[in-house]
Motif scaffolding. Structure first.
Motif, PDB file in Angstrom:
ATOM      1  N   GLY A 146      -0.952  -8.025   0.248  1.00 43.91           N
ATOM      2  CA  GLY A 146      -0.788  -8.276   1.674  1.00 43.91           C
ATOM      3  C   GLY A 146      -2.020  -7.824   2.425  1.00 43.91           C
ATOM      4  N   THR A 147      -1.847  -7.452   3.678  1.00 40.97           N
ATOM      5  CA  THR A 147      -2.976  -7.100   4.535  1.00 40.97           C
ATOM      6  C   THR A 147      -2.786  -5.716   5.127  1.00 40.97           C
ATOM      7  N   VAL A 148      -3.809  -4.895   5.028  1.00 36.44           N
ATOM      8  CA  VAL A 148      -3.770  -3.548   5.571  1.00 36.44           C
ATOM      9  C   VAL A 148      -3.471  -3.604   7.066  1.00 36.44           C
ATOM     10  N   GLY A 149      -2.544  -2.762   7.511  1.00 36.94           N
ATOM     11  CA  GLY A 149      -2.178  -2.729   8.917  1.00 36.94           C
ATOM     12  C   GLY A 149      -0.906  -3.498   9.199  1.00 36.94           C
ATOM     13  N   PHE A 150      -0.586  -4.458   8.335  1.00 40.35           N
ATOM     14  CA  PHE A 150       0.619  -5.272   8.522  1.00 40.35           C
ATOM     15  C   PHE A 150       1.742  -4.873   7.573  1.00 40.35           C
ATOM     16  N   ALA A 151       1.411  -4.415   6.371  1.00 41.81           N
ATOM     17  CA  ALA A 151       2.429  -4.171   5.351  1.00 41.81           C
ATOM     18  C   ALA A 151       3.357  -3.017   5.729  1.00 41.81           C
ATOM     19  N   ALA A 152       4.643  -3.188   5.420  1.00 43.13           N
ATOM     20  CA  ALA A 152       5.644  -2.163   5.713  1.00 43.13           C
ATOM     21  C   ALA A 152       5.400  -0.926   4.845  1.00 43.13           C
ATOM     22  N   PRO A 153       5.610   0.264   5.392  1.00 40.74           N
ATOM     23  CA  PRO A 153       5.313   1.496   4.638  1.00 40.74           C
ATOM     24  C   PRO A 153       6.101   1.628   3.345  1.00 40.74           C
ATOM     25  N   GLU A 154       7.386   1.227   3.352  1.00 46.00           N
ATOM     26  CA  GLU A 154       8.187   1.356   2.131  1.00 46.00           C
ATOM     27  C   GLU A 154       7.713   0.395   1.050  1.00 46.00           C
ATOM     28  N   TYR A 155       7.152  -0.734   1.464  1.00 48.98           N
ATOM     29  CA  TYR A 155       6.614  -1.692   0.489  1.00 48.98           C
ATOM     30  C   TYR A 155       5.350  -1.140  -0.148  1.00 48.98           C
ATOM     31  N   THR A 175       9.014  -2.331  13.846  1.00 50.84           N
ATOM     32  CA  THR A 175       8.097  -1.523  13.036  1.00 50.84           C
ATOM     33  C   THR A 175       8.637  -0.112  12.796  1.00 50.84           C
ATOM     34  N   HIS A 176       9.934   0.068  12.936  1.00 54.25           N
ATOM     35  CA  HIS A 176      10.539   1.375  12.672  1.00 54.25           C
ATOM     36  C   HIS A 176      10.259   1.763  11.221  1.00 54.25           C
ATOM     37  N   ALA A 177       9.972   3.031  10.986  1.00 59.10           N
ATOM     38  CA  ALA A 177       9.649   3.491   9.633  1.00 59.10           C
ATOM     39  C   ALA A 177      10.818   3.303   8.668  1.00 59.10           C
TER      40      ALA A 177
END
Length: 329
Positions: A222-231, A297-299
């Motif tokens: 994916g792309t840095v800045g867009f990817a979900a933290p859990e992913y 964008t909630h963690a």
């Protein structure tokens, strides 16, 4: 913006699947959809004037995209300005990953049809050539308008684009076998001449979890800045990863700043907004969109809305705006 590619989980390319009227995918069918046109390499050379630099629309790690011309009925190559314009994506022949992405795009775009998803006209798989032919989107990418063009797009247009993208993602997530887009970013949102938005670049898309599965395990791309933290930390892919991506896109639309540029800092609305708008936006509406972006964008993915809920919220915001304009006149 850099790309992600990790090995925190079992790696898998996008599953080869087929789309049917029942909105069901089956991973055992890999041949291109019958409705796609098969182009010869020579046809595409003629359509793009031998992939001339003057026809170049853009380039990336996958290869290059050229503008070409074909007959609207026969799909035969024509001279520039004759027939219809198409975008011709030529993948790098030496890239194994590029070939996988090519197959994923043929698989998904050949069988998925929605007004907010780019139309795949055809393909070329002659020799080592891996080429895709799409409808041409004269408005270019959303990224160009947000970050490069001198003339900013209006607030109303930004909301309309957000609704279009939400419709596309909601459609993908609603299929009997869910499709997770996985690589939403402003450069993958293309605009037509009326600034209607369509999702492009399905090379990283893949089928979502089925049955009792809660997620799909993949390599992290994916792309840095867009990817979900859990992913990023687990490689576990769910539809809520797309929701996170969409929230980042909303923040870009609000601020006119690229992902990663302190977008997730909650600020007063005037400090968040794209300065190029020069205050030309309804403060209450902007506040509602920002609140939705932060929910997306909630963690904790469990606290994010699903895309159907996101779409409903955006349509209500847009409808409220349309109603107030109508009443004013």
């Amino acid at each position: 913006m850099g790309n992600l590619c990790g090995r925190s989980a079992e790696c898998s390319v996008a599953a080869s699947s087929s789309f049917h009227a029942s909105s069901s995918f089956h991973a055992d069918e890999t041949s291109p959809a019958a409705n796609l046109n098969s182009f010869s390499l020579n046809d595409l050379k003629l359509a793009t004037e031998n992939f001339d630099w003057n026809s170049l629309l853009g380039k990336g790690s996958f290869g290059r995209v050229y503008k070409g011309w074909i007959d609207e009925e026969t799909f035969a190559p024509t001279k520039p300005g004759v027939g219809i314009a198409v975008a011709v994506k030529k993948h790098k022949s030496e890239s194994h990953w590029g070939r996988n992405e090519w197959q994923a795009e043929v698989t998904y775009l050949g069988r998925l049809h929605h007004e907010n998803i780019i139309k795949l006209v055809g393909y070329c798989a002659e020799s080592d050539s891996k080429i895709l032919v799409y409808e041409y989107m004269p408005g270019g990418s959303l990224a160009n308008h947000l970050f490069r063009e001198a003339q900013p797009i209006s607030w109303e247009m930004r909301i309309s684009i957000a609704v279009d993208v939400a419709r596309a993602l909601s459609f993908l997530h609603s299929l009997e076998t869910q499709v997770i887009y996985r690589d939403l970013k402003s450069s993958h949102v293309l605009l037509d001449s009326d600034f209607r938005a369509k999702l492009s670049d399905f090379g990283l898309a893949r089928n979502g979890p089925t049955g009792d599965e809660t997620h799909v395990s993949t390599c992290v791309v994916g792309t840095v800045g867009f990817a979900a933290p859990e992913y990023i930390t687990t490689g576990h892919l769910t539809a809520k990863c797309d929701v996170y991506n969409f929230g980042v896109l909303l923040l870009e639309l609000i601020s006119g700043r690229k992902a990663g540029s302190h977008l997730h800092e909650k600020r007063e609305i005037p400090r968040m907004m794209d300065a190029r708008l020069e205050g030309r936006y309804p403060r209450k509406e902007a506040k509602a969109v920002a609140a939705l972006a932060f929910r997306c964008t909630h963690a904790d993915p469990r606290k994010r809305p699903n895309m159907a809920e996101v779409l409903t919220a955006l349509e209500e915001i847009k409808q409220s705006k349309d109603t107030s304009i109508a009443q004013a006149h």
